[in-house]
Design an enzyme around this catalytic site. Sequence first.
Site, mmCIF file in Angstrom:
data_model
loop_
_atom_site.group_PDB
_atom_site.id
_atom_site.type_symbol
_atom_site.label_atom_id
_atom_site.label_comp_id
_atom_site.label_asym_id
_atom_site.label_seq_id
_atom_site.Cartn_x
_atom_site.Cartn_y
_atom_site.Cartn_z
ATOM 1 C CE LYS A 87 -4.281 1.147 2.425
ATOM 2 N NZ LYS A 87 -4.919 1.067 3.743
HETATM 3 C C1 E4P Z 1 -8.155 2.073 3.655
HETATM 4 O O1 E4P Z 1 -7.401 1.296 3.135
HETATM 5 C C2 E4P Z 1 -7.859 2.844 4.862
HETATM 6 O O2 E4P Z 1 -7.008 2.097 5.666
HETATM 7 C C3 E4P Z 1 -9.087 3.125 5.665
HETATM 8 O O3 E4P Z 1 -10.254 2.787 4.954
HETATM 9 C C4 E4P Z 1 -9.129 4.485 6.264
HETATM 10 O O4 E4P Z 1 -10.336 4.631 6.955
HETATM 11 P P1 E4P Z 1 -10.602 5.755 8.042
HETATM 12 O O5 E4P Z 1 -10.901 7.029 7.314
HETATM 13 O O6 E4P Z 1 -11.787 5.251 8.790
HETATM 14 O O7 E4P Z 1 -9.367 5.858 8.883
#
Ligand code: E4P
Length: 218
Positions: A87
């Site tokens: 990622k």
């Molecule tokens: C996605 O890959 C992210 O890790 C995640 O959805 C972020 O979500 P949040 O805005 O609830 O922290």
Amino acid sequence: MKFFIDTANLAQIKEAQELGILDGVTTNPSLMAKEGIKGQKNILQHYVNICNIVDGDVSAEVISTDFEGMIKEGKKLAALHPQIVVKVPVTKDGIKAIKYFTDNGIKTNCTLVFSVGQALLAAKAGATYVSPFVGRLDDNSTDGVELVERIIDVYNYYEFETQVIAASIRHTMHIVKCMEVGADVATCPLSAILGLLNHPLTDIGIAQFIADYKKVNG
Ligand code: E4P
């Protein structure tokens, strides 16, 4: 359509896996910290533990912000397990890193995407997944689902193969709306996935069926 769970909590990942509908996991450094996972060795082992629970892709995020650091970290993460997807944030170095990983057969998830332009560069670099953050946009008075829809329109028009993950999902309606516009994946907290089951008429119906059965059968 795929369901990913957005957590580093092993119990929740197991619960979603046992439900039989789980296609993968996304994590991020905040989610890892929430579980109290610290130290390089423990963090890497935790990713392996997650991979051993689920069958699908598991996103593990790089911390480095420079190209060389991202490559070094990403290679280490990818070597952990065949299910690992690296990622990478959508920055200049991140896009270069995604292109490098693509050329070297490593899957990527381009994260922290808040615009069509960012999603376009991610796809051009060959990202496996792109993650527009629906909830964080909604938190800032901007329609997150609309961004997901616009990205999908552009990807379909140019026939990009990058899959759109609706990320930063907060609740069931985010899931439903993102699916209605054709998101390939929704990555969600367990509560939002289970929330899809809720309907008072289902509960009333079950209670009624049991009561009627008991009236006749005792
Ligand atoms: C996605 O890959 C992210 O890790 C995640 O959805 C972020 O979500 P949040 O805005 O609830 O922290």
